[in-house]
Design a protein around this motif. Structure first.
Motif, PDB file in Angstrom:
ATOM      1  N   ALA A  78      32.250  26.589  48.521  1.00  0.00           N
ATOM      2  CA  ALA A  78      32.306  28.055  48.517  1.00  0.00           C
ATOM      3  C   ALA A  78      31.063  28.633  47.830  1.00  0.00           C
ATOM      4  O   ALA A  78      30.571  28.091  46.824  1.00  0.00           O
ATOM      5  N   THR A  79      30.553  29.733  48.384  1.00  0.00           N
ATOM      6  CA  THR A  79      29.374  30.405  47.827  1.00  0.00           C
ATOM      7  C   THR A  79      29.572  31.909  47.956  1.00  0.00           C
ATOM      8  O   THR A  79      29.946  32.404  49.022  1.00  0.00           O
ATOM      9  N   GLY A  94      41.219  27.533  39.933  1.00  0.00           N
ATOM     10  CA  GLY A  94      40.335  27.092  41.002  1.00  0.00           C
ATOM     11  C   GLY A  94      40.684  27.712  42.343  1.00  0.00           C
ATOM     12  O   GLY A  94      39.788  28.062  43.132  1.00  0.00           O
ATOM     13  N   TYR A  95      41.987  27.885  42.587  1.00  0.00           N
ATOM     14  CA  TYR A  95      42.381  28.512  43.849  1.00  0.00           C
ATOM     15  C   TYR A  95      41.967  29.978  43.870  1.00  0.00           C
ATOM     16  O   TYR A  95      41.488  30.487  44.889  1.00  0.00           O
ATOM     17  N   GLN A  96      42.150  30.662  42.760  1.00  0.00           N
ATOM     18  CA  GLN A  96      41.743  32.065  42.695  1.00  0.00           C
ATOM     19  C   GLN A  96      40.239  32.209  42.919  1.00  0.00           C
ATOM     20  O   GLN A  96      39.781  33.164  43.546  1.00  0.00           O
ATOM     21  N   GLU A  97      39.476  31.242  42.442  1.00  0.00           N
ATOM     22  CA  GLU A  97      38.029  31.303  42.577  1.00  0.00           C
ATOM     23  C   GLU A  97      37.565  31.006  44.005  1.00  0.00           C
ATOM     24  O   GLU A  97      36.708  31.707  44.546  1.00  0.00           O
ATOM     25  N   MET A 123      34.940  25.847  41.462  1.00  0.00           N
ATOM     26  CA  MET A 123      35.262  26.683  40.304  1.00  0.00           C
ATOM     27  C   MET A 123      34.302  27.864  40.183  1.00  0.00           C
ATOM     28  O   MET A 123      34.320  28.592  39.196  1.00  0.00           O
ATOM     29  N   MET A 124      33.449  28.060  41.185  1.00  0.00           N
ATOM     30  CA  MET A 124      32.550  29.215  41.298  1.00  0.00           C
ATOM     31  C   MET A 124      31.771  29.474  40.010  1.00  0.00           C
ATOM     32  O   MET A 124      31.884  30.516  39.367  1.00  0.00           O
ATOM     33  N   ILE A 135      43.471  41.835  37.878  1.00  0.00           N
ATOM     34  CA  ILE A 135      44.067  41.235  39.072  1.00  0.00           C
ATOM     35  C   ILE A 135      43.868  39.721  39.053  1.00  0.00           C
ATOM     36  O   ILE A 135      44.753  38.953  39.432  1.00  0.00           O
ATOM     37  N   TYR A 136      42.723  39.292  38.594  1.00  0.00           N
ATOM     38  CA  TYR A 136      42.372  37.872  38.516  1.00  0.00           C
ATOM     39  C   TYR A 136      43.399  37.104  37.680  1.00  0.00           C
ATOM     40  O   TYR A 136      43.965  36.095  38.121  1.00  0.00           O
ATOM     41  N   VAL A 137      43.649  37.583  36.470  1.00  0.00           N
ATOM     42  CA  VAL A 137      44.609  36.915  35.584  1.00  0.00           C
ATOM     43  C   VAL A 137      46.013  36.980  36.167  1.00  0.00           C
ATOM     44  O   VAL A 137      46.767  36.010  36.143  1.00  0.00           O
TER      45      VAL A 137
END
Length: 485
Positions: free
Chosen positions: A321-322, A311-314, A331-332, A439-441
């Protein structure tokens, strides 16, 4: 043949001597090391170490750590089992080696030939002492800046040796040392302002710096030292020779350098300021959503801290957030995904967290059963970001390159290739920004590590002191090394 030898008397003499030696029974073998013989007879080697990130600790997949890797391989080299004791500090490890309770000490020990009762192996790793300090203080860039600072070190770590040398030039220099703290304790005390500065090693700071954003890198202090194994003196040289032979082989075939690179060579994944911001948000934003993350984790089977890290990464835990592409909420979630998991209002943080957890679970369940943990979770997170179709395409590219499509390591290498026409033209779903899920993971895994560290350290401090972490006084742990004026 004998006639030929008769023409060469010297050759005949050599032959007769050789035959005589064959007939003489060999003398009984003199054990060059009773300790090595004892280790092989009992079928295990007793190693004492320390429970630290650079030596030995329990990771998500079991025991790990740089020195654990080495001693495990050394036990295999000797053909025996490994018995490990990780309860002690440096002084206790050395005492166990001297007394014979330990066959070998592997605890980030600095090579110090002056220590009685100890023999050291060849150098394993270079240790560069480093001064770190509380970032709220004026910059500490040279030895002169250490005047009047409260400095902490771990007794026996080698840091006290470089400070002793500096004290010979700066008699007014004093510090505090303790055998009852570890690197993380020192860094926590510097961050909390209980100490102004500490002397640790450069690689230790690199491993820990993300967890202590209030601690600043100061300057390298003194000459490098050598990390080595400690063995008992007076037991013969066989085990020492075997250890040196083993370490020499590891260095010659590149294994030692590969281990050093794996544990100490990479820099932190996250940018330092980003880590400081994350920890601030852990305290300021996460508490409002922690209970919902825990509930979603119970229902989906994930660790709540992993969901929180995702959730923080998103969204940096921003419920409204949008993105420019219309992905919304904490959670985008995309609109189709929200509809799939039953989320009516993507800007409702509770709905978003529960929907994100359900979606991650559904993605994970659609992965091939051949993918096992932890790779299964890594690939599920990558698919959460880039989509299952592109993840399957990356697996297909892995197969084209004769890799393992069920290994995250191989898929991670293939995902960025989805940005190259040479590769994306060969797979079903075409182009994707394949570098992003890598990078996300990577970021989620590091956020998760930080959340685990924060939770664990708070529990450890509370259990040690039986009072809340903010109310800790650690001054009793240290002995003061006074200036020599």
């Amino acid at each position: 043949m004998l006639k030929a030898l008769a023409r060469h008397p010297r050759g005949l003499v050599i032959l007769l001597i050789g035959l005589a030696l064959l007939l003489v029974p060999a003398p009984p073998a003199t054990p060059d090391d009773p300790l090595l013989e004892d280790i092989r007879a009992r079928d295990f080697i007793q190693v004492f170490t320390r429970n630290t990130p650079t030596t030995y600790y329990q990771g998500r997949q079991g025991p790990t750590g740089f020195e654990f890797e080495l001693v495990k391989r050394f036990a295999e080299h000797l053909g025996v089992s490994l018995a490990l004791n990780s309860d002690g500090n440096i002084e206790e490890v050395l005492t166990a080696v001297r007394s014979g309770e330990a066959d070998l000490g592997a605890a980030a020990l600095p090579l110090d030939p002056t220590l009685p009762g100890i023999r050291f192996s060849r150098e394993i790793l270079t240790l560069q002492p480093l001064v770190v300090y509380n970032r709220d203080l004026p910059p500490v860039r040279e030895a002169e800046d250490l005047r009047d600072l409260e400095i902490g070190v771990i007794r026996g770590s080698g840091a006290n040796l470089v400070l002793r040398e500096l004290q010979s030039q700066m008699p007014e220099l004093g510090w505090m040392e303790s055998g009852d703290v570890e690197v993380a304790d020192l860094l926590q005390m510097v961050e909390d302002g209980e100490l102004d500065a500490a002397v640790i090693y450069e690689h230790q700071f690199k491993l820990n710096r993300l967890f202590f954003p209030g601690v600043e890198n100061g300057f390298l202090l003194g000459d490098p030292l050598s990390l080595a194994w400690a063995l008992p003196a007076g037991q013969g040289l066989g085990l020492l020779r075997e250890a040196n032979r083993f370490l020499g082989q590891l260095r010659a075939d590149g294994t030692l350098d590969a281990l050093i690179e794996r544990y100490f060579g990479h820099d932190d994944y996250l940018e330092y300021v980003g880590a400081r911001l994350f920890i601030r948000h852990v305290h300021q934003r996460l508490p409002a959503y922690a209970d919902t993350f825990k509930e979603a984790a119970r229902n989906s089977g994930f660790d709540w801290k992993l969901l929180a890290a995702l959730g923080y990464q998103e969204s940096h835990w921003e419920s409204r957030a949008t993105s420019p592409t219309g992905v919304r909420g904490l959670m985008m979630l995309t609109l189709p995904t929200a509809e799939e998991v039953g989320v009516e209002n993507r800007l409702d943080p509770e709905q978003s967290i529960r929907g994100g957890a359900r979606y991650l679970r559904s993605v994970k369940e659609r992965l091939p059963e051949e993918i096992v943990e932890p790779d299964r979770t890594y690939m599920a997170m990558a698919a959460y970001n880039v989509g299952l179709g592109h993840l399957f395409d990356a697996q297909r590219i892995v197969e084209m390159r004769d890799g393992d499509p069920y290994s995250w390591s191989d898929v991670r290498e293939a995902l960025p290739l989805l940005q190259k026409r040479e590769w994306y033209s060969k797979v079903r779903h075409g182009y994707a920004r394949g570098g992003e899920p890598v990078i996300y993971v990577r970021n989620i895994r590091r956020y998760y590590e930080i959340l685990n560290y924060v939770k664990r350290s708070q529990q450890q401090f509370f259990q040690l002191n039986q009072r809340p972490p903010d109310d800790i006084d650690n001054s009793h742990l240290f002995d003061i090394v006074a200036p020599v004026l």
